[in-house]
Scaffold this active site. Structure first.
Site, PDB file in Angstrom:
ATOM      1  N   TYR A 110     -11.403   4.283  14.377  1.00 51.86           N
ATOM      2  CA  TYR A 110     -10.360   4.703  13.417  1.00 51.86           C
ATOM      3  C   TYR A 110     -10.213   6.221  13.386  1.00 51.86           C
ATOM      4  CZ  TYR A 110      -8.075   5.433   8.896  1.00 51.86           C
ATOM      5  OH  TYR A 110      -7.219   5.833   7.897  1.00 51.86           O
ATOM      6  N   LYS A 116      -7.051   8.653  14.360  1.00 51.46           N
ATOM      7  CA  LYS A 116      -6.384   9.542  13.406  1.00 51.46           C
ATOM      8  C   LYS A 116      -6.452  11.000  13.861  1.00 51.46           C
ATOM      9  CE  LYS A 116      -4.914   6.448  10.458  1.00 51.46           C
ATOM     10  NZ  LYS A 116      -3.472   6.181  10.283  1.00 51.46           N
ATOM     11  N   ASP A 125       7.431  -3.908   9.221  1.00 49.81           N
ATOM     12  CA  ASP A 125       6.068  -4.405   8.948  1.00 49.81           C
ATOM     13  C   ASP A 125       5.877  -5.722   9.682  1.00 49.81           C
ATOM     14  OD1 ASP A 125       3.983  -3.607   6.344  1.00 49.81           O
ATOM     15  OD2 ASP A 125       3.629  -5.470   7.453  1.00 49.81           O
ATOM     16  N   CYS A 149       8.058  -6.405  12.423  1.00 52.88           N
ATOM     17  CA  CYS A 149       7.774  -5.609  13.609  1.00 52.88           C
ATOM     18  C   CYS A 149       6.282  -5.332  13.713  1.00 52.88           C
ATOM     19  CB  CYS A 149       8.539  -4.283  13.504  1.00 52.88           C
ATOM     20  SG  CYS A 149       8.162  -3.105  14.806  1.00 52.88           S
ATOM     21  N   GLY A 164       0.780  -1.231   0.000  1.00 53.15           N
ATOM     22  CA  GLY A 164       0.000   0.000   0.000  1.00 53.15           C
ATOM     23  C   GLY A 164       0.812   1.282   0.000  1.00 53.15           C
ATOM     24  N   ILE A 165       0.345   2.240   0.766  1.00 57.18           N
ATOM     25  CA  ILE A 165       0.947   3.577   0.789  1.00 57.18           C
ATOM     26  C   ILE A 165       2.385   3.510   1.298  1.00 57.18           C
ATOM     27  CG2 ILE A 165       0.797   5.841   1.925  1.00 57.18           C
ATOM     28  CD1 ILE A 165      -2.337   5.409   1.887  1.00 57.18           C
ATOM     29  N   TYR A 202      -7.901  -0.201   9.564  1.00 61.99           N
ATOM     30  CA  TYR A 202      -9.170   0.552   9.487  1.00 61.99           C
ATOM     31  C   TYR A 202     -10.374  -0.366   9.303  1.00 61.99           C
ATOM     32  CZ  TYR A 202      -6.915   0.421   4.857  1.00 61.99           C
ATOM     33  OH  TYR A 202      -6.213   0.048   3.744  1.00 61.99           O
TER      34      TYR A 202
HETATM   35  N1  LIG Z   1      -5.903   3.506   1.875  1.00 66.66           N
HETATM   36  C1  LIG Z   1      -6.666   4.520   2.288  1.00 66.66           C
HETATM   37  O1  LIG Z   1      -7.762   4.805   1.748  1.00 66.66           O
HETATM   38  C2  LIG Z   1      -6.191   5.386   3.424  1.00 66.66           C
HETATM   39  C3  LIG Z   1      -6.838   6.613   3.609  1.00 66.66           C
HETATM   40  C4  LIG Z   1      -6.426   7.421   4.661  1.00 66.66           C
HETATM   41  C5  LIG Z   1      -5.407   6.996   5.484  1.00 66.66           C
HETATM   42  N2  LIG Z   1      -4.805   5.807   5.269  1.00 66.66           N
HETATM   43  C6  LIG Z   1      -3.739   5.395   6.184  1.00 66.66           C
HETATM   44  O2  LIG Z   1      -2.598   5.074   5.431  1.00 66.66           O
HETATM   45  C7  LIG Z   1      -1.861   4.059   6.107  1.00 66.66           C
HETATM   46  C8  LIG Z   1      -1.580   2.911   5.146  1.00 66.66           C
HETATM   47  O3  LIG Z   1      -2.822   2.410   4.662  1.00 66.66           O
HETATM   48  P1  LIG Z   1      -2.901   1.376   3.445  1.00 66.66           P
HETATM   49  O4  LIG Z   1      -4.222   1.585   2.834  1.00 66.66           O
HETATM   50  O5  LIG Z   1      -1.670   1.459   2.634  1.00 66.66           O
HETATM   51  O6  LIG Z   1      -2.949  -0.003   4.254  1.00 66.66           O
HETATM   52  P2  LIG Z   1      -2.695  -1.520   3.768  1.00 66.66           P
HETATM   53  O7  LIG Z   1      -3.585  -2.345   4.632  1.00 66.66           O
HETATM   54  O8  LIG Z   1      -2.837  -1.638   2.307  1.00 66.66           O
HETATM   55  O9  LIG Z   1      -1.172  -1.738   4.186  1.00 66.66           O
HETATM   56  C9  LIG Z   1      -0.845  -1.548   5.538  1.00 66.66           C
HETATM   57  C10 LIG Z   1       0.481  -2.183   5.859  1.00 66.66           C
HETATM   58  O10 LIG Z   1       0.685  -1.963   7.266  1.00 66.66           O
HETATM   59  C11 LIG Z   1       1.064  -3.193   7.854  1.00 66.66           C
HETATM   60  N3  LIG Z   1       0.632  -3.221   9.257  1.00 66.66           N
HETATM   61  C12 LIG Z   1      -0.635  -3.233   9.726  1.00 66.66           C
HETATM   62  N4  LIG Z   1      -0.616  -3.313  11.071  1.00 66.66           N
HETATM   63  C13 LIG Z   1       0.688  -3.351  11.450  1.00 66.66           C
HETATM   64  C14 LIG Z   1       1.338  -3.447  12.693  1.00 66.66           C
HETATM   65  N5  LIG Z   1       0.659  -3.561  13.839  1.00 66.66           N
HETATM   66  N6  LIG Z   1       2.687  -3.422  12.707  1.00 66.66           N
HETATM   67  C15 LIG Z   1       3.388  -3.339  11.562  1.00 66.66           C
HETATM   68  N7  LIG Z   1       2.821  -3.268  10.339  1.00 66.66           N
HETATM   69  C16 LIG Z   1       1.482  -3.278  10.287  1.00 66.66           C
HETATM   70  C17 LIG Z   1       0.385  -4.273   7.026  1.00 66.66           C
HETATM   71  O11 LIG Z   1       1.043  -5.523   7.175  1.00 66.66           O
HETATM   72  C18 LIG Z   1       0.508  -3.692   5.625  1.00 66.66           C
HETATM   73  O12 LIG Z   1       1.731  -4.064   5.021  1.00 66.66           O
HETATM   74  C19 LIG Z   1      -2.692   3.669   7.329  1.00 66.66           C
HETATM   75  O13 LIG Z   1      -2.242   4.364   8.464  1.00 66.66           O
HETATM   76  C20 LIG Z   1      -4.080   4.140   6.952  1.00 66.66           C
HETATM   77  O14 LIG Z   1      -4.894   4.422   8.066  1.00 66.66           O
HETATM   78  C21 LIG Z   1      -5.181   4.981   4.247  1.00 66.66           C
END
Ligand SMILES: NC(=O)c1ccc[n+]([C@@H]2O[C@H](COP(=O)([O-])OP(=O)(O)OC[C@H]3O[C@@H](n4cnc5c(N)ncnc54)[C@H](O)[C@@H]3O)[C@@H](O)[C@H]2O)c1
Length: 255
Positions: A154, A158, A38, A61, A18-19, A93
Protein backbone atom coordinates in the site's frame (compact mmCIF):
# COMPACT_ATOMS: atom_id res chain seq x y z
CA UNK A 1 -22.16 26.47 0.67
CA UNK A 2 -21.03 28.41 -2.44
CA UNK A 3 -21.86 27.33 -5.99
CA UNK A 4 -18.20 27.57 -7.01
CA UNK A 5 -18.22 24.46 -9.18
CA UNK A 6 -21.32 25.35 -11.25
CA UNK A 7 -20.94 24.27 -14.88
CA UNK A 8 -18.15 21.80 -14.10
CA UNK A 9 -18.28 18.02 -14.34
CA UNK A 10 -16.33 16.09 -11.71
CA UNK A 11 -15.49 12.41 -12.16
CA UNK A 12 -14.76 10.82 -8.79
CA UNK A 13 -13.59 7.24 -8.43
CA UNK A 14 -14.53 5.18 -5.40
CA UNK A 15 -17.39 7.54 -4.57
CA UNK A 16 -19.88 4.86 -3.50
CA UNK A 17 -18.50 5.13 0.04
CA UNK A 18 -16.04 6.82 2.36
CA UNK A 19 -13.86 9.74 1.32
CA UNK A 20 -14.99 9.58 -2.32
CA UNK A 21 -18.63 9.75 -1.27
CA UNK A 22 -17.99 12.79 0.93
CA UNK A 23 -16.10 14.50 -1.91
CA UNK A 24 -18.93 13.74 -4.36
CA UNK A 25 -21.57 15.17 -2.02
CA UNK A 26 -19.50 18.30 -1.45
CA UNK A 27 -18.70 19.02 -5.12
CA UNK A 28 -22.30 18.31 -6.17
CA UNK A 29 -23.52 20.61 -3.39
CA UNK A 30 -21.33 23.32 -4.88
CA UNK A 31 -22.88 22.92 -8.32
CA UNK A 32 -20.73 20.30 -10.08
CA UNK A 33 -22.33 17.51 -12.09
CA UNK A 34 -20.78 14.41 -10.58
CA UNK A 35 -19.91 11.13 -12.27
CA UNK A 36 -19.34 8.39 -9.70
CA UNK A 37 -16.99 5.66 -10.92
CA UNK A 38 -17.11 2.73 -8.52
CA UNK A 39 -17.00 -1.03 -8.79
CA UNK A 40 -19.87 -1.14 -6.26
CA UNK A 41 -23.44 0.10 -6.25
CA UNK A 42 -23.47 3.87 -5.61
CA UNK A 43 -27.19 4.34 -4.85
CA UNK A 44 -26.43 5.71 -1.38
CA UNK A 45 -24.25 8.51 -2.80
CA UNK A 46 -26.74 9.22 -5.59
CA UNK A 47 -29.50 9.50 -2.97
CA UNK A 48 -27.49 11.92 -0.83
CA UNK A 49 -26.71 14.12 -3.82
CA UNK A 50 -30.17 14.08 -5.37
CA UNK A 51 -31.96 14.73 -2.07
CA UNK A 52 -29.87 17.89 -1.72
CA UNK A 53 -30.84 19.00 -5.24
CA UNK A 54 -27.55 18.02 -6.89
CA UNK A 55 -26.86 16.17 -10.15
CA UNK A 56 -24.99 12.89 -10.42
CA UNK A 57 -24.79 9.67 -12.36
CA UNK A 58 -23.07 6.45 -11.38
CA UNK A 59 -21.09 4.17 -13.68
CA UNK A 60 -19.93 0.75 -12.54
CA UNK A 61 -16.19 0.74 -13.13
CA UNK A 62 -13.15 -1.16 -11.91
CA UNK A 63 -10.51 1.54 -12.17
CA UNK A 64 -7.71 -1.02 -12.39
CA UNK A 65 -9.16 -2.60 -15.53
CA UNK A 66 -8.46 -0.96 -18.93
CA UNK A 67 -11.68 -2.27 -20.55
CA UNK A 68 -13.78 -1.06 -17.63
CA UNK A 69 -12.17 2.39 -17.75
CA UNK A 70 -12.94 2.52 -21.51
CA UNK A 71 -16.59 1.83 -20.69
CA UNK A 72 -16.49 4.68 -18.18
CA UNK A 73 -15.00 6.98 -20.81
CA UNK A 74 -17.87 6.14 -23.19
CA UNK A 75 -20.40 6.85 -20.43
CA UNK A 76 -18.77 10.22 -19.72
CA UNK A 77 -18.96 11.02 -23.44
CA UNK A 78 -22.68 10.17 -23.50
CA UNK A 79 -23.18 12.34 -20.40
CA UNK A 80 -22.05 15.54 -22.13
CA UNK A 81 -18.46 14.59 -22.74
CA UNK A 82 -16.82 16.69 -20.05
CA UNK A 83 -14.46 15.90 -17.25
CA UNK A 84 -13.26 19.17 -15.72
CA UNK A 85 -12.26 17.75 -12.36
CA UNK A 86 -10.89 14.24 -11.92
CA UNK A 87 -10.61 12.91 -8.38
CA UNK A 88 -8.62 9.66 -8.41
CA UNK A 89 -9.74 8.38 -5.03
CA UNK A 90 -10.53 4.64 -5.32
CA UNK A 91 -8.04 2.58 -3.39
CA UNK A 92 -7.59 -0.54 -1.28
CA UNK A 93 -5.45 -1.04 1.82
CA UNK A 94 -5.32 -4.67 2.99
CA UNK A 95 -3.08 -4.93 6.07
CA UNK A 96 -0.68 -7.86 5.69
CA UNK A 97 2.77 -8.58 7.11
CA UNK A 98 5.38 -8.59 4.34
CA UNK A 99 5.89 -12.37 4.61
CA UNK A 100 2.18 -12.95 3.88
CA UNK A 101 1.97 -10.69 0.83
CA UNK A 102 1.92 -12.79 -2.33
CA UNK A 103 2.98 -11.37 -5.66
CA UNK A 104 -0.70 -11.46 -6.62
CA UNK A 105 -1.57 -9.32 -3.55
CA UNK A 106 1.23 -6.90 -4.45
CA UNK A 107 0.05 -6.62 -8.07
CA UNK A 108 -3.59 -6.09 -7.00
CA UNK A 109 -2.76 -3.24 -4.61
CA UNK A 110 -0.41 -1.57 -7.07
CA UNK A 111 -2.98 -1.99 -9.83
CA UNK A 112 -6.00 -0.55 -7.97
CA UNK A 113 -4.03 2.26 -6.33
CA UNK A 114 -1.53 3.25 -9.02
CA UNK A 115 -2.32 1.70 -12.43
CA UNK A 116 -5.74 3.31 -11.96
CA UNK A 117 -4.18 6.79 -11.90
CA UNK A 118 -2.56 6.11 -15.26
CA UNK A 119 -5.68 4.57 -16.83
CA UNK A 120 -8.13 7.21 -15.57
CA UNK A 121 -5.86 10.14 -16.44
CA UNK A 122 -5.24 8.78 -19.96
CA UNK A 123 -8.95 8.16 -20.55
CA UNK A 124 -10.48 11.31 -19.14
CA UNK A 125 -8.17 14.32 -19.43
CA UNK A 126 -7.78 15.04 -23.16
CA UNK A 127 -10.82 17.37 -23.06
CA UNK A 128 -9.63 19.42 -20.08
CA UNK A 129 -6.23 19.84 -21.69
CA UNK A 130 -7.86 20.91 -24.97
CA UNK A 131 -10.07 23.47 -23.22
CA UNK A 132 -7.17 24.79 -21.12
CA UNK A 133 -8.78 24.25 -17.71
CA UNK A 134 -8.72 21.18 -15.52
CA UNK A 135 -8.02 19.82 -12.08
CA UNK A 136 -6.67 16.39 -11.21
CA UNK A 137 -6.67 15.45 -7.53
CA UNK A 138 -5.04 12.17 -6.55
CA UNK A 139 -5.61 10.64 -3.13
CA UNK A 140 -2.44 9.27 -1.52
CA UNK A 141 -1.89 8.70 2.22
CA UNK A 142 0.18 10.21 5.01
CA UNK A 143 1.54 6.71 5.70
CA UNK A 144 4.21 7.51 3.07
CA UNK A 145 5.90 9.61 5.80
CA UNK A 146 5.32 7.23 8.72
CA UNK A 147 6.84 4.00 9.97
CA UNK A 148 3.74 1.79 9.61
CA UNK A 149 3.95 -2.02 9.44
CA UNK A 150 1.80 -4.42 7.36
CA UNK A 151 1.33 -2.01 4.45
CA UNK A 152 4.44 -2.44 2.28
CA UNK A 153 2.40 -2.82 -0.93
CA UNK A 154 0.00 0.00 0.00
CA UNK A 155 2.64 2.52 1.02
CA UNK A 156 4.70 1.69 -2.07
CA UNK A 157 1.64 2.39 -4.23
CA UNK A 158 0.90 5.68 -2.47
CA UNK A 159 4.51 6.85 -2.78
CA UNK A 160 4.03 6.14 -6.49
CA UNK A 161 0.93 8.35 -6.52
CA UNK A 162 3.00 11.28 -5.27
CA UNK A 163 5.65 10.70 -7.94
CA UNK A 164 2.98 10.35 -10.62
CA UNK A 165 1.42 13.64 -9.50
CA UNK A 166 4.66 15.61 -9.51
CA UNK A 167 5.80 14.42 -12.91
CA UNK A 168 2.39 14.84 -14.55
CA UNK A 169 2.08 18.36 -13.12
CA UNK A 170 5.17 19.40 -15.07
CA UNK A 171 3.64 18.16 -18.34
CA UNK A 172 0.13 19.56 -17.86
CA UNK A 173 1.04 22.93 -16.32
CA UNK A 174 1.14 24.79 -19.62
CA UNK A 175 -2.34 23.54 -20.47
CA UNK A 176 -4.21 25.01 -17.51
CA UNK A 177 -4.45 21.67 -15.77
CA UNK A 178 -3.19 21.34 -12.21
CA UNK A 179 -2.31 18.00 -10.66
CA UNK A 180 -2.13 17.67 -6.88
CA UNK A 181 -2.23 15.02 -4.18
CA UNK A 182 -4.18 14.98 -0.95
CA UNK A 183 -2.71 12.74 1.76
CA UNK A 184 -5.28 11.86 4.43
CA UNK A 185 -4.47 10.47 7.84
CA UNK A 186 -6.31 7.47 9.28
CA UNK A 187 -9.95 8.32 8.56
CA UNK A 188 -13.14 6.66 9.77
CA UNK A 189 -14.66 5.15 6.61
CA UNK A 190 -16.35 1.83 5.80
CA UNK A 191 -12.94 0.58 4.63
CA UNK A 192 -11.05 1.36 7.83
CA UNK A 193 -13.94 0.48 10.16
CA UNK A 194 -14.01 -3.02 8.62
CA UNK A 195 -10.24 -3.34 8.33
CA UNK A 196 -8.67 -6.58 9.61
CA UNK A 197 -5.62 -5.52 11.61
CA UNK A 198 -2.85 -8.09 12.18
CA UNK A 199 -1.59 -8.52 15.76
CA UNK A 200 -4.83 -8.36 17.73
CA UNK A 201 -5.21 -4.57 17.74
CA UNK A 202 -8.86 -3.52 17.53
CA UNK A 203 -9.99 -0.89 15.04
CA UNK A 204 -11.02 1.48 17.83
CA UNK A 205 -7.62 1.06 19.53
CA UNK A 206 -5.94 1.98 16.24
CA UNK A 207 -8.15 5.07 15.81
CA UNK A 208 -7.35 6.17 19.38
CA UNK A 209 -3.65 5.54 18.93
CA UNK A 210 -3.57 7.62 15.76
CA UNK A 211 -5.67 10.42 17.27
CA UNK A 212 -3.10 10.68 20.07
CA UNK A 213 -0.27 11.21 17.55
CA UNK A 214 -2.11 14.17 16.03
CA UNK A 215 -2.13 17.83 17.07
CA UNK A 216 -5.92 17.68 16.83
CA UNK A 217 -6.75 14.75 19.09
CA UNK A 218 -9.84 13.24 17.50
CA UNK A 219 -10.32 10.72 14.70
CA UNK A 220 -10.39 12.07 11.18
CA UNK A 221 -13.68 11.69 9.29
CA UNK A 222 -14.31 11.80 5.55
CA UNK A 223 -15.80 15.30 5.65
CA UNK A 224 -12.48 16.59 7.05
CA UNK A 225 -11.07 16.08 3.55
CA UNK A 226 -13.70 17.68 1.37
CA UNK A 227 -12.67 21.31 1.89
CA UNK A 228 -9.25 20.44 0.50
CA UNK A 229 -10.84 18.69 -2.50
CA UNK A 230 -13.11 21.65 -3.20
CA UNK A 231 -10.27 24.16 -2.88
CA UNK A 232 -7.88 22.25 -5.17
CA UNK A 233 -10.73 21.94 -7.70
CA UNK A 234 -11.36 25.70 -7.67
CA UNK A 235 -10.04 28.68 -9.60
CA UNK A 236 -8.38 29.87 -6.38
CA UNK A 237 -5.95 26.94 -6.64
CA UNK A 238 -4.92 27.75 -10.24
CA UNK A 239 -1.26 28.35 -9.31
CA UNK A 240 -0.87 25.29 -7.07
CA UNK A 241 0.37 22.17 -8.82
CA UNK A 242 2.53 19.13 -8.13
CA UNK A 243 1.91 19.51 -4.40
CA UNK A 244 0.89 17.11 -1.64
CA UNK A 245 -1.53 18.51 0.92
CA UNK A 246 -1.49 16.54 4.18
CA UNK A 247 -4.93 16.59 5.80
CA UNK A 248 -4.30 14.60 8.97
CA UNK A 249 -4.91 16.76 12.03
CA UNK A 250 -1.23 17.63 12.21
CA UNK A 251 0.72 14.48 13.01
CA UNK A 252 3.27 15.27 15.66
CA UNK A 253 5.33 12.06 15.53
CA UNK A 254 5.51 8.76 13.68
CA UNK A 255 3.68 5.73 15.08
N1 LIG B 1 -9.60 5.92 5.24
C1 LIG B 1 -8.31 6.16 5.52
O1 LIG B 1 -7.84 6.07 6.68
C2 LIG B 1 -7.39 6.60 4.41
C3 LIG B 1 -6.17 7.17 4.78
C4 LIG B 1 -5.29 7.56 3.78
C5 LIG B 1 -5.65 7.40 2.46
N2 LIG B 1 -6.85 6.86 2.14
C6 LIG B 1 -7.17 6.68 0.73
O2 LIG B 1 -8.41 7.29 0.47
C7 LIG B 1 -9.07 6.59 -0.58
C8 LIG B 1 -10.48 6.23 -0.13
O3 LIG B 1 -10.40 5.43 1.05
P1 LIG B 1 -11.69 5.09 1.93
O4 LIG B 1 -11.18 4.85 3.29
O5 LIG B 1 -12.75 6.08 1.67
O6 LIG B 1 -12.08 3.67 1.30
P2 LIG B 1 -13.44 2.81 1.40
O7 LIG B 1 -13.00 1.39 1.35
O8 LIG B 1 -14.25 3.24 2.55
O9 LIG B 1 -14.17 3.21 0.04
C9 LIG B 1 -13.47 2.97 -1.15
C10 LIG B 1 -14.41 2.99 -2.33
O10 LIG B 1 -13.60 2.69 -3.48
C11 LIG B 1 -14.25 1.68 -4.23
N3 LIG B 1 -13.25 0.88 -4.95
C12 LIG B 1 -12.32 0.07 -4.42
N4 LIG B 1 -11.63 -0.53 -5.41
C13 LIG B 1 -12.14 -0.08 -6.58
C14 LIG B 1 -11.86 -0.34 -7.93
N5 LIG B 1 -10.93 -1.22 -8.30
N6 LIG B 1 -12.57 0.33 -8.87
C15 LIG B 1 -13.53 1.20 -8.52
N7 LIG B 1 -13.86 1.47 -7.24
C16 LIG B 1 -13.18 0.83 -6.28
C17 LIG B 1 -15.03 0.85 -3.21
O11 LIG B 1 -16.09 0.14 -3.84
C18 LIG B 1 -15.51 1.93 -2.25
O12 LIG B 1 -16.74 2.48 -2.68
C19 LIG B 1 -8.19 5.39 -0.91
O13 LIG B 1 -7.36 5.69 -2.01
C20 LIG B 1 -7.35 5.23 0.34
O14 LIG B 1 -6.11 4.60 0.11
C21 LIG B 1 -7.73 6.45 3.10
Amino acid sequence: MTRGHEGKTAVISGAAAGIGQAAAVRLAGEGARVVIADRDNADETLGLIESAGGKAIAVRCDVSNPASVSTLKEAVERNGGRCDVLVNNAGIYPMQPFDEITFEDWRRVLSVNLDSMFLMTKALTAGMRGRGWGRIINIASDTVNLMVPNLVHYISSKAGVIGFTRSLATEFGERGVTVNTIAPGLTRTPGTLNQKIPGGVSNEELFDRMANTQSIKRSEVATDLVGAVSFLASDDAAFITGQTLYVNGGLTRST
